[in-house]
Every structure is written in C-alpha cells, then in structure tokens.
Design an enzyme around this catalytic site. Structure first.
Site, PDB file in Angstrom:
ATOM      1  N   SER A   1       0.823  -1.211   0.000  1.00  0.00           N
ATOM      2  CA  SER A   1       0.000   0.000   0.000  1.00  0.00           C
ATOM      3  C   SER A   1       0.857   1.261   0.000  1.00  0.00           C
ATOM      4  O   SER A   1       2.027   1.248   0.385  1.00  0.00           O
ATOM      5  CB  SER A   1      -0.907   0.016   1.232  1.00  0.00           C
ATOM      6  OG  SER A   1      -1.636  -1.186   1.326  1.00  0.00           O
TER       7      SER A   1
HETATM    8  N1  SAH Z   1      -0.775  -5.090   4.066  1.00  0.00           N
HETATM    9  C1  SAH Z   1      -0.120  -5.378   2.799  1.00  0.00           C
HETATM   10  C2  SAH Z   1      -1.013  -4.986   1.625  1.00  0.00           C
HETATM   11  C3  SAH Z   1      -1.140  -6.136   0.711  1.00  0.00           C
HETATM   12  S1  SAH Z   1      -2.324  -6.018  -0.584  1.00  0.00           S
HETATM   13  C4  SAH Z   1       1.261  -4.769   2.736  1.00  0.00           C
HETATM   14  O1  SAH Z   1       1.644  -4.000   3.638  1.00  0.00           O
HETATM   15  O2  SAH Z   1       2.007  -5.063   1.803  1.00  0.00           O
HETATM   16  C5  SAH Z   1      -3.624  -7.059   0.032  1.00  0.00           C
HETATM   17  C6  SAH Z   1      -3.259  -8.458   0.422  1.00  0.00           C
HETATM   18  O3  SAH Z   1      -4.489  -9.095   0.838  1.00  0.00           O
HETATM   19  C7  SAH Z   1      -2.699  -9.321  -0.695  1.00  0.00           C
HETATM   20  O4  SAH Z   1      -1.482  -9.890  -0.297  1.00  0.00           O
HETATM   21  C8  SAH Z   1      -3.769 -10.389  -0.915  1.00  0.00           C
HETATM   22  O5  SAH Z   1      -3.249 -11.663  -1.286  1.00  0.00           O
HETATM   23  C9  SAH Z   1      -4.433 -10.434   0.458  1.00  0.00           C
HETATM   24  N2  SAH Z   1      -5.787 -10.982   0.420  1.00  0.00           N
HETATM   25  C10 SAH Z   1      -6.778 -10.772  -0.481  1.00  0.00           C
HETATM   26  N3  SAH Z   1      -7.884 -11.465  -0.165  1.00  0.00           N
HETATM   27  C11 SAH Z   1      -7.598 -12.147   0.973  1.00  0.00           C
HETATM   28  C12 SAH Z   1      -8.343 -13.055   1.798  1.00  0.00           C
HETATM   29  N4  SAH Z   1      -9.603 -13.406   1.505  1.00  0.00           N
HETATM   30  N5  SAH Z   1      -7.729 -13.558   2.878  1.00  0.00           N
HETATM   31  C13 SAH Z   1      -6.435 -13.231   3.198  1.00  0.00           C
HETATM   32  N6  SAH Z   1      -5.693 -12.372   2.463  1.00  0.00           N
HETATM   33  C14 SAH Z   1      -6.269 -11.844   1.366  1.00  0.00           C
END
Ligand code: SAH
Length: 211
Positions: free
Chosen positions: A62
């Site tokens: 993000s």
């Molecule tokens: N907090 C992260 C942002 C990652 S983007 C950072 O600091 O880098 C969002 C993340 O949510 C992705 O890695 C994606 O695989 C995960 N995600 C999406 N749907 C999900 C679900 N149902 N359960 C767990 N993780 C999920």
C-alpha cells in the site's frame, strides 16, 4: 527492532507529516522501517516514494500515506492485540508490530506469507503470528482483538471480523468494489457504529479458495 533509520525513510516520514499524519509514534515507525526490504530489488529505487507498488501475484504494497493513516486511526483506541487481514509484503505488519503488543496477520497467498515472515524475522520483530488462511474468517482461535485492520477491499463487512472484536474493539476496513470507502466500525454497548473516513483504492479481499 534492530537497524538504523535511513535518511530516505526519515524523509518519507517527514513527507507524511506534511500531508497530515500527526501521530509521532507512527511517524517514528515509518522512519525506522526499511521499506526497500519489502520490495523486489528492481523496485528498490522507488521504495521511499509515497506510492503503492507491485509485490507480485497481482498484489500491491500500500501507499505509505494510507499505511500511516490507517495505523494512526487504529492506534486512537490504544489497542494491545491486533489482527491484520492481508499480510502481503509484510510492510504494514512491520509498522504495526512496532506499535502494539501482539499482532496476528492472515494472508491467502502462501509465497507472500513466507517472504513476509522472513522479513519481519530479519527486522527482529518477534511479536507477530502468521496464518495462511482466508481473511473473511478472521482468526477465531486467537481472538478477540482490540482492533482489526483489513488491507484489501471487501464487498461488505465480514461478519466473522465483527464477532472477533473485543468490547469497544475497532475495525478499520475499505469497503466497496470500484470505489471504496475506508470505514471505522466501533463496537459499543448499543451495537456497531460505522464512520466513513475517506475514499481509498485497494486490491480486492478475495472470496473463496486459497491461492
Ligand atoms: N498489508 C499489505 C497490503 C497487501 S495487498 C502490505 O503492507 O504489503 C492485500 C493483500 O491481501 C494481498 O497480499 C492479498 O493476497 C491479500 N488478500 C486478499 N484477499 C484475501 C483473503 N480473503 N484472505 C487473506 N488475504 C487476502
């Protein structure tokens, strides 16, 4: 956490202060966290820009502003035990781990989870538990949580997450499909109260099978 703040991370923190992030603990955590560690070497030169960047598997780390804003909101209620949904690169987890007693984080893509776990270990952040699983279900065995932060956009507020909040617990979550609202949902004696914070843009909180 071990390591010395780099000038670039410090400048990023100063920039965030300039765009309205006021919590000095959040700004220090940003200044102390080497964001380049959470990116492929090829993107390292962009690590301290205030932008979201690709982390593989169609996912993104993000934008630092939104990481800081969500962290600042979450800390308002002084939570001790926190759940993050969407570990991704692990950057948001590294920021949170410096500011709360205990962090649990859930990710549905195994390869991202493995990398994130290694990065936090390398930073000497040991108050984090990782789960490979579906964030829609939260992490019931570890609950209840004083606060939950979802870092992917949900089509609606997941019921399981509301159930895993402690009394007066707070859920910070982007909700919506194309346009998304960042919501703060607070559990009170008279039920859940929801407040719209701002418009945001996250990858979707996926429904169904683990990747
Ligand atoms: N907090 C992260 C942002 C990652 S983007 C950072 O600091 O880098 C969002 C993340 O949510 C992705 O890695 C994606 O695989 C995960 N995600 C999406 N749907 C999900 C679900 N149902 N359960 C767990 N993780 C999920």
């Amino acid at each position: 956490m071990s390591g010395v703040a780099s000038t670039s991370a410090l400048n990023l923190a100063r920039g965030l202060q300039g765009v309205g992030i006021n919590d000095t603990n959040v700004l220090s955590a940003v200044a102390n966290t080497p964001r380049e560690l959470f990116l492929d070497a090829a993107l390292g030169h962009k690590a301290y820009e205030n932008t979201a960047l690709p982390i593989g598997q169609g996912q993104t780390i993000s934008q630092p502003y939104i990481v800081a804003r969500m962290t600042e909101l979450l800390l308002e209620s002084q939570p001790k035990r926190v759940l993050e949904i969407g570990t991704g690169s692990g950057y948001q987890a590294a920021i949170l781990a410096q500011l709360v007693d205990e962090l649990c984080t859930v990710e549905r893509i195994k390869s991202l989870q493995i990398q994130a776990r290694q990065r936090l270990k390398r930073l000497d952040l040991h108050n984090v538990s990782f789960k490979y699983g579906d964030g829609w279900q939260g992490w019931a065995n570890k609950g209840p949580f004083d606060a939950i932060m979802v870092t992917a956009a949900a089509s609606r507020v997941p019921q399981a997450l509301l159930e895993q909040l402690s009394p007066n617990g707070v859920l910070i979550i982007p909700v919506g499909e194309h346009t998304q609202q960042l919501l703060r949902v607070t559990q009170t004696d008279s039920g859940f109260q929801s407040e719209i914070i701002e418009m945001v843009n996250f990858v979707p909180l996926v429904n169904g099978e683990l990747a």
